[in-house]
Design a protein around this motif. Structure first.
Motif, PDB file in Angstrom:
ATOM      1  N   SER A 117       0.830  -1.198   0.000  1.00  0.00           N
ATOM      2  CA  SER A 117       0.000   0.000   0.000  1.00  0.00           C
ATOM      3  C   SER A 117       0.868   1.253   0.000  1.00  0.00           C
ATOM      4  N   ALA A 118       1.908   1.255   0.806  1.00  0.00           N
ATOM      5  CA  ALA A 118       2.825   2.406   0.855  1.00  0.00           C
ATOM      6  C   ALA A 118       3.551   2.578  -0.476  1.00  0.00           C
ATOM      7  N   ASP A 119       3.900   1.465  -1.120  1.00  0.00           N
ATOM      8  CA  ASP A 119       4.590   1.530  -2.415  1.00  0.00           C
ATOM      9  C   ASP A 119       3.729   2.163  -3.500  1.00  0.00           C
ATOM     10  N   HIS A 120       2.420   2.157  -3.308  1.00  0.00           N
ATOM     11  CA  HIS A 120       1.515   2.810  -4.260  1.00  0.00           C
ATOM     12  C   HIS A 120       1.425   4.315  -4.008  1.00  0.00           C
ATOM     13  N   GLY A 121       2.178   4.791  -3.022  1.00  0.00           N
ATOM     14  CA  GLY A 121       2.140   6.209  -2.706  1.00  0.00           C
ATOM     15  C   GLY A 121       0.945   6.591  -1.851  1.00  0.00           C
ATOM     16  N   TYR A 122       0.367   5.634  -1.156  1.00  0.00           N
ATOM     17  CA  TYR A 122      -0.813   5.877  -0.329  1.00  0.00           C
ATOM     18  C   TYR A 122      -0.366   6.444   1.015  1.00  0.00           C
ATOM     19  N   ALA A 123      -0.666   7.716   1.240  1.00  0.00           N
ATOM     20  CA  ALA A 123      -0.159   8.443   2.405  1.00  0.00           C
ATOM     21  C   ALA A 123      -0.467   7.779   3.746  1.00  0.00           C
ATOM     22  N   PRO A 124      -1.691   7.304   4.004  1.00  0.00           N
ATOM     23  CA  PRO A 124      -1.936   6.658   5.302  1.00  0.00           C
ATOM     24  C   PRO A 124      -1.036   5.437   5.532  1.00  0.00           C
ATOM     25  N   ALA A 125      -0.769   4.686   4.477  1.00  0.00           N
ATOM     26  CA  ALA A 125       0.111   3.515   4.613  1.00  0.00           C
ATOM     27  C   ALA A 125       1.555   3.959   4.839  1.00  0.00           C
ATOM     28  N   GLN A 126       1.980   4.983   4.118  1.00  0.00           N
ATOM     29  CA  GLN A 126       3.340   5.497   4.309  1.00  0.00           C
ATOM     30  C   GLN A 126       3.523   5.980   5.745  1.00  0.00           C
ATOM     31  N   TYR A 127       2.525   6.662   6.271  1.00  0.00           N
ATOM     32  CA  TYR A 127       2.594   7.164   7.639  1.00  0.00           C
ATOM     33  C   TYR A 127       2.680   6.007   8.638  1.00  0.00           C
ATOM     34  N   ASN A 128       1.816   4.993   8.468  1.00  0.00           N
ATOM     35  CA  ASN A 128       1.827   3.854   9.388  1.00  0.00           C
ATOM     36  C   ASN A 128       3.130   3.083   9.321  1.00  0.00           C
ATOM     37  N   LEU A 129       3.669   2.931   8.124  1.00  0.00           N
ATOM     38  CA  LEU A 129       4.959   2.257   7.978  1.00  0.00           C
ATOM     39  C   LEU A 129       6.065   3.092   8.626  1.00  0.00           C
ATOM     40  N   ALA A 130       5.983   4.404   8.483  1.00  0.00           N
ATOM     41  CA  ALA A 130       6.954   5.299   9.125  1.00  0.00           C
ATOM     42  C   ALA A 130       6.932   5.131  10.643  1.00  0.00           C
ATOM     43  N   LEU A 131       5.740   4.973  11.212  1.00  0.00           N
ATOM     44  CA  LEU A 131       5.639   4.767  12.661  1.00  0.00           C
ATOM     45  C   LEU A 131       6.370   3.491  13.086  1.00  0.00           C
ATOM     46  N   LEU A 132       6.237   2.439  12.287  1.00  0.00           N
ATOM     47  CA  LEU A 132       6.923   1.196  12.622  1.00  0.00           C
ATOM     48  C   LEU A 132       8.440   1.376  12.571  1.00  0.00           C
ATOM     49  N   TYR A 133       8.912   2.095  11.547  1.00  0.00           N
ATOM     50  CA  TYR A 133      10.363   2.332  11.441  1.00  0.00           C
ATOM     51  C   TYR A 133      10.848   3.299  12.517  1.00  0.00           C
ATOM     52  N   ARG A 134      10.035   4.259  12.871  1.00  0.00           N
ATOM     53  CA  ARG A 134      10.452   5.224  13.887  1.00  0.00           C
ATOM     54  C   ARG A 134      10.723   4.553  15.225  1.00  0.00           C
ATOM     55  N   ASP A 135       9.836   3.640  15.613  1.00  0.00           N
ATOM     56  CA  ASP A 135       9.936   3.027  16.933  1.00  0.00           C
ATOM     57  C   ASP A 135      10.478   1.609  16.913  1.00  0.00           C
ATOM     58  N   GLY A 136      10.530   0.986  15.733  1.00  0.00           N
ATOM     59  CA  GLY A 136      10.879  -0.425  15.648  1.00  0.00           C
ATOM     60  C   GLY A 136       9.676  -1.255  16.051  1.00  0.00           C
ATOM     61  N   ASP A 137       9.644  -2.488  15.585  1.00  0.00           N
ATOM     62  CA  ASP A 137       8.509  -3.353  15.906  1.00  0.00           C
ATOM     63  C   ASP A 137       8.985  -4.795  15.942  1.00  0.00           C
ATOM     64  N   ALA A 138       8.915  -5.393  17.109  1.00  0.00           N
ATOM     65  CA  ALA A 138       9.409  -6.756  17.280  1.00  0.00           C
ATOM     66  C   ALA A 138       8.567  -7.773  16.518  1.00  0.00           C
ATOM     67  N   ASP A 139       7.248  -7.577  16.459  1.00  0.00           N
ATOM     68  CA  ASP A 139       6.376  -8.549  15.792  1.00  0.00           C
ATOM     69  C   ASP A 139       6.687  -8.670  14.302  1.00  0.00           C
ATOM     70  N   THR A 140       6.917  -7.533  13.645  1.00  0.00           N
ATOM     71  CA  THR A 140       7.182  -7.554  12.210  1.00  0.00           C
ATOM     72  C   THR A 140       8.661  -7.718  11.900  1.00  0.00           C
ATOM     73  N   GLY A 141       9.502  -7.547  12.918  1.00  0.00           N
ATOM     74  CA  GLY A 141      10.938  -7.657  12.712  1.00  0.00           C
ATOM     75  C   GLY A 141      11.567  -6.381  12.172  1.00  0.00           C
ATOM     76  N   ILE A 142      10.818  -5.288  12.185  1.00  0.00           N
ATOM     77  CA  ILE A 142      11.365  -4.018  11.707  1.00  0.00           C
ATOM     78  C   ILE A 142      12.234  -3.409  12.806  1.00  0.00           C
ATOM     79  N   ALA A 143      13.492  -3.181  12.465  1.00  0.00           N
ATOM     80  CA  ALA A 143      14.404  -2.532  13.401  1.00  0.00           C
ATOM     81  C   ALA A 143      14.159  -1.032  13.387  1.00  0.00           C
TER      82      ALA A 143
END
Length: 161
Positions: A117-143
């Protein structure tokens, strides 16, 4: 506790995003109208991703049809497979949270749909993905990656609307 706060933000952001999407739908006050289910169904069966997305919403929320989570999720998956970014975002939320509409928690699948969804340039998805990268997420494995988060926040902020 640090992992719960970003999740709460993601959940709240998804809910607000869905409300905004519904409110900005084309046409005169769609929220007050019952959708034309027969027309939506015909268009959805013909492969129209937007109609599939709207029909999914109708079934998931019981608008114009009896509430049917199973059919709603099936139409949502079809729309997501046709690259509908809104459907991909909602599906990602369901997989990330788990238990929603009888979808088992699957963080890898949730992340995959969120990224699409973020790759399609969809702003809400980009924002949510940014939140995961900002804080990291153990469940998804995002550092934790503040640089990637900043890039995604900027992309989301530059979207029209």
């Amino acid at each position: 506790m640090s992992l719960r706060q970003p999740r709460i933000r993601v959940v709240l952001f998804c809910m607000v995003s869905l409300c905004l999407i519904a409110a900005s739908a084309p046409g005169p006050v769609l929220l007050a109208q019952t959708p034309d289910i027969a027309s939506l169904t015909k268009q959805a069966k013909d492969g129209n991703a937007e109609s599939q997305y709207q029909l999914a919403g109708a079934y998931l929320n019981g608008k114009g049809v009896n509430k049917d989570s199973k059919q709603g999720v099936e139409w949502l998956k079809k729309a997501a497979a046709l690259d509908h970014p809104g459907a991909q975002l909602v599906l990602s939320y369901m997989y990330l949270k788990g238990g929603e509409q009888n979808i088992s928690k699957d963080p890898a699948q949730g992340l995959r749909w969120l990224q699409k969804s973020a790759d399609h340039g969809y702003a809400p998805a980009q924002y949510n993905l940014a939140l995961l990268y900002r804080d990291g997420d153990a469940d998804t494995g995002i550092a934790r990656n503040p640089g990637q988060a900043a890039t995604l926040f900027r992309k989301a902020a530059r979207q029209p609307g």
